[in-house]
Design a protein around this motif. Sequence first.
Motif, mmCIF file in Angstrom:
data_model
loop_
_atom_site.group_PDB
_atom_site.id
_atom_site.type_symbol
_atom_site.label_atom_id
_atom_site.label_comp_id
_atom_site.label_asym_id
_atom_site.label_seq_id
_atom_site.Cartn_x
_atom_site.Cartn_y
_atom_site.Cartn_z
ATOM 1 N N ASP A 57 154.898 90.201 28.376
ATOM 2 C CA ASP A 57 154.269 89.791 27.125
ATOM 3 C C ASP A 57 154.196 90.995 26.193
ATOM 4 N N ARG A 58 154.160 90.695 24.897
ATOM 5 C CA ARG A 58 154.064 91.780 23.916
ATOM 6 C C ARG A 58 153.219 91.319 22.743
ATOM 7 N N LEU A 59 152.229 92.124 22.368
ATOM 8 C CA LEU A 59 151.388 91.877 21.209
ATOM 9 C C LEU A 59 152.071 92.522 20.018
ATOM 10 N N GLN A 60 152.498 91.706 19.049
ATOM 11 C CA GLN A 60 153.212 92.256 17.907
ATOM 12 C C GLN A 60 152.981 91.407 16.667
ATOM 13 N N LYS A 61 153.230 91.992 15.508
ATOM 14 C CA LYS A 61 153.125 91.278 14.246
ATOM 15 C C LYS A 61 154.278 90.288 14.116
ATOM 16 N N LEU A 62 154.115 89.316 13.222
ATOM 17 C CA LEU A 62 155.192 88.376 12.964
ATOM 18 C C LEU A 62 156.431 89.085 12.418
ATOM 19 N N SER A 63 156.216 90.134 11.638
ATOM 20 C CA SER A 63 157.321 90.846 11.003
ATOM 21 C C SER A 63 157.979 91.877 11.923
ATOM 22 N N ASP A 64 157.370 92.194 13.072
ATOM 23 C CA ASP A 64 157.959 93.167 13.995
ATOM 24 C C ASP A 64 159.200 92.574 14.673
ATOM 25 N N PRO A 65 160.227 93.387 14.888
ATOM 26 C CA PRO A 65 161.412 92.875 15.590
ATOM 27 C C PRO A 65 161.119 92.679 17.078
ATOM 28 N N ASP A 66 161.823 91.736 17.682
ATOM 29 C CA ASP A 66 161.682 91.509 19.123
ATOM 30 C C ASP A 66 162.284 92.687 19.877
ATOM 31 N N PRO A 67 161.801 92.957 21.093
ATOM 32 C CA PRO A 67 162.385 94.060 21.868
ATOM 33 C C PRO A 67 163.849 93.765 22.194
ATOM 34 N N GLU A 68 164.663 94.806 22.168
ATOM 35 C CA GLU A 68 166.093 94.639 22.421
ATOM 36 C C GLU A 68 166.475 94.937 23.860
ATOM 37 N N THR A 69 165.686 95.781 24.534
ATOM 38 C CA THR A 69 166.024 96.160 25.911
ATOM 39 C C THR A 69 164.892 95.789 26.852
ATOM 40 N N CYS A 70 165.249 95.493 28.070
ATOM 41 C CA CYS A 70 164.273 95.140 29.108
ATOM 42 C C CYS A 70 163.575 96.412 29.594
ATOM 43 N N SER A 80 170.192 94.789 27.689
ATOM 44 C CA SER A 80 169.890 94.231 26.363
ATOM 45 C C SER A 80 170.037 92.711 26.393
ATOM 46 N N ALA A 81 169.385 92.068 27.347
ATOM 47 C CA ALA A 81 169.459 90.620 27.529
ATOM 48 C C ALA A 81 168.068 89.997 27.458
ATOM 49 N N VAL A 82 167.236 90.483 26.535
ATOM 50 C CA VAL A 82 165.865 90.004 26.419
ATOM 51 C C VAL A 82 165.808 88.873 25.388
ATOM 52 N N GLY A 83 165.113 87.797 25.734
ATOM 53 C CA GLY A 83 164.943 86.671 24.824
ATOM 54 C C GLY A 83 163.504 86.203 24.803
ATOM 55 N N ARG A 84 163.111 85.626 23.692
ATOM 56 C CA ARG A 84 161.751 85.116 23.544
ATOM 57 C C ARG A 84 161.626 83.781 24.263
ATOM 58 N N GLN A 85 160.500 83.579 24.954
ATOM 59 C CA GLN A 85 160.240 82.330 25.652
ATOM 60 C C GLN A 85 159.361 81.430 24.799
ATOM 61 N N VAL A 86 159.507 80.138 24.969
ATOM 62 C CA VAL A 86 158.626 79.167 24.322
ATOM 63 C C VAL A 86 157.461 78.924 25.267
ATOM 64 N N THR A 87 156.243 79.113 24.774
ATOM 65 C CA THR A 87 155.063 78.958 25.615
ATOM 66 C C THR A 87 154.097 77.980 24.979
ATOM 67 N N ALA A 88 153.144 77.505 25.763
ATOM 68 C CA ALA A 88 152.112 76.586 25.287
ATOM 69 C C ALA A 88 151.098 77.357 24.457
ATOM 70 N N PRO A 89 150.463 76.703 23.475
ATOM 71 C CA PRO A 89 149.445 77.396 22.684
ATOM 72 C C PRO A 89 148.230 77.736 23.533
ATOM 73 N N ALA A 90 147.489 78.730 23.085
ATOM 74 C CA ALA A 90 146.337 79.216 23.848
ATOM 75 C C ALA A 90 145.039 78.516 23.452
ATOM 76 N N PHE A 91 145.120 77.419 22.709
ATOM 77 C CA PHE A 91 143.907 76.698 22.370
ATOM 78 C C PHE A 91 144.155 75.208 22.528
ATOM 79 N N ARG A 92 143.067 74.452 22.625
ATOM 80 C CA ARG A 92 143.171 73.021 22.836
ATOM 81 C C ARG A 92 142.260 72.313 21.859
ATOM 82 N N LEU A 93 142.751 71.278 21.224
ATOM 83 C CA LEU A 93 141.941 70.468 20.327
ATOM 84 C C LEU A 93 141.394 69.299 21.123
ATOM 85 N N ALA A 94 140.086 69.160 21.157
ATOM 86 C CA ALA A 94 139.469 68.082 21.908
ATOM 87 C C ALA A 94 138.364 67.471 21.069
#
Length: 105
Positions: free
Chosen positions: A16-29, A35-49
């Motif tokens: 995991d990496r804490l970064q700004k929206l404008s920061d580039p994604d890491p290029e190396t593992c 140099s085969a790093v990709g962003r994963q799709v994850t579930a949101p950290a909040f729930r509407l109930a």
Amino acid sequence: MPIYAFRCSACGHAFDRLQKLSDPDPETCPACGASAVGRQVTAPAFRLAGSGWYETDFKKDGDTKRNLAGDSAPSGTASGGESAAPAPAPAPAPKAEAPAAKPAA
């Protein structure tokens, strides 16, 4: 700042990496240096109930909550503060008559 999840497709290392929206994604593992790093799709950290959005959840004991979604507005008023009138019922559709069966000759 959002936390993004990344995974290396070469070695399978996930991090995991804490970064700004404008920061580039890491290029190396960080584990293998590939140099085969990709962003994963994850579930949101909040729930509407609950039954809707409220003006505030920090009302005093005597105050009532007002539902901003308009689903459970107080009787006599709509969500916009206008008088709520019941919707007219649609007129029944005319029934089509089936053709009369001819008597057997």
